[in-house]
Scaffold this active site. Structure first.
Site, short mmCIF file in Angstrom:
data_model
loop_
_atom_site.label_atom_id
_atom_site.label_comp_id
_atom_site.label_asym_id
_atom_site.label_seq_id
_atom_site.Cartn_x
_atom_site.Cartn_y
_atom_site.Cartn_z
N ALA A 78 0.84 -1.21 0.00
CA ALA A 78 0.00 0.00 0.00
C ALA A 78 0.87 1.25 0.00
O ALA A 78 2.01 1.23 0.48
CB ALA A 78 -0.93 0.00 1.22
N ASP A 79 0.29 2.32 -0.52
CA ASP A 79 0.96 3.62 -0.45
C ASP A 79 -0.11 4.71 -0.36
O ASP A 79 -1.14 4.64 -1.05
CB ASP A 79 1.83 3.87 -1.68
CG ASP A 79 2.81 5.01 -1.43
OD1 ASP A 79 3.91 4.74 -0.92
OD2 ASP A 79 2.45 6.17 -1.70
N THR A 80 0.15 5.69 0.49
CA THR A 80 -0.81 6.77 0.73
C THR A 80 -0.25 8.09 0.22
O THR A 80 0.91 8.42 0.47
CB THR A 80 -1.14 6.88 2.23
OG1 THR A 80 -1.73 5.64 2.66
CG2 THR A 80 -2.12 8.01 2.50
#
Length: 213
Positions: A78-80
């Site tokens: 995941a990456d935000t």
């Protein structure tokens, strides 16, 4: 090893979380999924300027770097990305930069995008969730106080909604766990789609359309 089986009788594939984030570990563990943590060493470099596309690309890059070495596993990455209008706010390097971020966010609405990628063998699936976050108007003393705590230094946008940063937020439009950095509605859908039971179940809800559209 983290997480637990949650009493599920179903045989699940091996799951690897390609993230060192304690928040993502906690959220994934709460789903009753047994998993390992193997942190991606992939550089977070991209030429993308669109936050939706950037979140998707970075999640895939992280996931691929781990999946290459663990082709038997379902790899979650995941990456935000935090966007204020056309500008992207990464992780502040110093308390002074954190204060500057908070002044940008004060009294305004910004967007939080989290890309989640699930990779299993040759199969790759990525979805992006979007949440709109509105900050209340902050004064200089508040921004200085929060920045001095150091809580925002390892977080995109410079604040942690699951901690002291919740006092900065006036309103949310979208999924809370997305702002924490791991949108659980997306994570559950991707895990079940890869054959991983969540809370002992492989059942999937009807398609909800494209997340973040």
């Amino acid at each position: 090893m983290a997480g637990g089986s949650g009493g599920a009788a179903l045989t699940a594939p091996r799951v690897v979380l390609a993230s060192g984030s304690p928040r993502r570990r906690e959220l994934l563990g709460g789903l009753g999924v047994t998993f390992e943590v193997i942190v991606s060493g992939e550089d977070e470099d991209s030429t993308q300027s669109d936050p939706h596309a950037l979140a998707a690309e970075l999640a895939l890059l992280k996931g691929r770097s781990v999946a290459r070495a663990h082709p038997d596993a379902v790899v979650l990455a995941a990456d935000t990305v935090v966007a204020v209008g056309a500008d992207l706010l990464a992780k502040p390097a110093t308390a002074a930069e954190n204060e500057a971020f908070l002044r940008r966010l004060s009294g305004r609405t910004h967007d939080v995008y989290t890309g989640v990628a699930a990779l299993h063998g040759a199969a790759e699936t990525v979805e992006v969730a979007r949440t709109r976050v509105t900050f209340r108007t902050l004064d200089d003393a508040e921004t200085a106080h929060y920045a001095a705590t150091g809580e925002g230094l390892d977080k995109a946008g410079g604040y942690g909604i699951q901690g002291l940063g919740m006092a900065l937020v006036e309103r949310l439009d979208g999924e809370y766990s997305n702002v924490v950095g791991f949108p659980l509605s997306v994570v559950i859908r991707l895990l079940r789609g890869a054959g991983v039971p969540v809370w002992g179940s492989l059942s999937a809800a009807p398609p909800a359309g494209v997340a973040g559209a």
